[in-house]
Design a protein around this motif. Structure first.
Motif, PDB file in Angstrom:
ATOM      1  N   ALA A   1       0.827  -1.204   0.000  1.00  0.00           N
ATOM      2  CA  ALA A   1       0.000   0.000   0.000  1.00  0.00           C
ATOM      3  C   ALA A   1       0.862   1.254   0.000  1.00  0.00           C
ATOM      4  O   ALA A   1       0.458   2.289  -0.525  1.00  0.00           O
ATOM      5  N   CYS A   2       2.044   1.160   0.567  1.00  0.00           N
ATOM      6  CA  CYS A   2       2.892   2.338   0.770  1.00  0.00           C
ATOM      7  C   CYS A   2       4.317   1.872   0.986  1.00  0.00           C
ATOM      8  O   CYS A   2       4.548   0.759   1.463  1.00  0.00           O
TER       9      CYS A   2
ATOM     10  N   PHE B   1      -5.854   1.852   9.798  1.00  0.00           N
ATOM     11  CA  PHE B   1      -4.638   1.664   9.006  1.00  0.00           C
ATOM     12  C   PHE B   1      -4.638   0.280   8.359  1.00  0.00           C
ATOM     13  O   PHE B   1      -4.356   0.131   7.167  1.00  0.00           O
ATOM     14  N   ALA B   2      -4.976  -0.729   9.153  1.00  0.00           N
ATOM     15  CA  ALA B   2      -5.011  -2.102   8.630  1.00  0.00           C
ATOM     16  C   ALA B   2      -6.005  -2.216   7.482  1.00  0.00           C
ATOM     17  O   ALA B   2      -5.707  -2.833   6.449  1.00  0.00           O
TER      18      ALA B   2
ATOM     19  N   ARG C   1      -5.125  -3.280   3.596  1.00  0.00           N
ATOM     20  CA  ARG C   1      -5.828  -4.401   2.962  1.00  0.00           C
ATOM     21  C   ARG C   1      -6.571  -3.952   1.705  1.00  0.00           C
ATOM     22  O   ARG C   1      -6.573  -4.663   0.700  1.00  0.00           O
ATOM     23  N   THR C   2      -7.186  -2.792   1.770  1.00  0.00           N
ATOM     24  CA  THR C   2      -7.894  -2.273   0.595  1.00  0.00           C
ATOM     25  C   THR C   2      -6.931  -2.017  -0.550  1.00  0.00           C
ATOM     26  O   THR C   2      -7.176  -2.407  -1.694  1.00  0.00           O
TER      27      THR C   2
ATOM     28  N   THR D   1     -10.867  -6.666   3.928  1.00  0.00           N
ATOM     29  CA  THR D   1     -10.982  -5.361   4.575  1.00  0.00           C
ATOM     30  C   THR D   1     -11.669  -5.415   5.930  1.00  0.00           C
ATOM     31  O   THR D   1     -12.082  -4.407   6.443  1.00  0.00           O
ATOM     32  N   ARG D   2     -11.760  -6.594   6.514  1.00  0.00           N
ATOM     33  CA  ARG D   2     -12.377  -6.649   7.846  1.00  0.00           C
ATOM     34  C   ARG D   2     -11.406  -6.107   8.883  1.00  0.00           C
ATOM     35  O   ARG D   2     -10.189  -6.154   8.709  1.00  0.00           O
ATOM     36  N   ASP D   3     -11.935  -5.591   9.985  1.00  0.00           N
ATOM     37  CA  ASP D   3     -11.110  -5.023  11.061  1.00  0.00           C
ATOM     38  C   ASP D   3     -10.509  -6.154  11.886  1.00  0.00           C
ATOM     39  O   ASP D   3     -11.214  -6.934  12.498  1.00  0.00           O
ATOM     40  N   LYS D   4      -9.178  -6.217  11.865  1.00  0.00           N
ATOM     41  CA  LYS D   4      -8.427  -7.187  12.647  1.00  0.00           C
ATOM     42  C   LYS D   4      -7.233  -6.488  13.246  1.00  0.00           C
ATOM     43  O   LYS D   4      -6.788  -5.479  12.759  1.00  0.00           O
TER      44      LYS D   4
END
Length: 115
Positions: A34-35, A99-100, A104-105, A111-114
């Protein structure tokens, strides 16, 4: 078994800003990170072929997921100008869910929150 959605950082170095940008761009455009943070001004001191070396380098920190890390590492190593590049991955802990989700996106993983 490791969680494929886990956030992972890949650390590597490059001999110049231009080379760091080339590697970062390739990995991001491939959807494998992502970055990438590029940190100039680092001096590395190391032994190479029996001689002490000291060189300027750019440290790079790729932000990705466990699911993408193997392909990202393979791409970095394949494109890297060094014979033996330092490339290592480590899992993040206590990750902010926003951020997570963003990582993931951007990498096309879940994209679930983990944490």
């Amino acid at each position: 078994m490791s969680d494929p959605d886990a956030i992972v950082f890949i650390y590597s170095t490059a001999p110049s800003q231009a080379e760091a940008e080339r590697l970062a761009r390739a990995v991001i455009e491939a959807g494998q990170a992502a970055c990438v943070n590029m940190l100039p001004g680092m001096t590395s001191m190391y032994m190479w072929q029996g001689e002490l070396q000291a060189e300027s380098e750019i440290a790079m920190l790729f932000k990705t997921t466990r699911a993408c890390s193997t392909e990202a590492i393979d791409l970095i190593v394949r494109m890297h100008p060094y014979d033996t590049p330092a490339v290592t991955a480590f899992a993040a802990s206590d990750v902010d869910p926003r951020f997570a989700a963003w990582v993931r996106t951007e990498t096309g993983t879940e994209t679930r929150d983990k944490n």
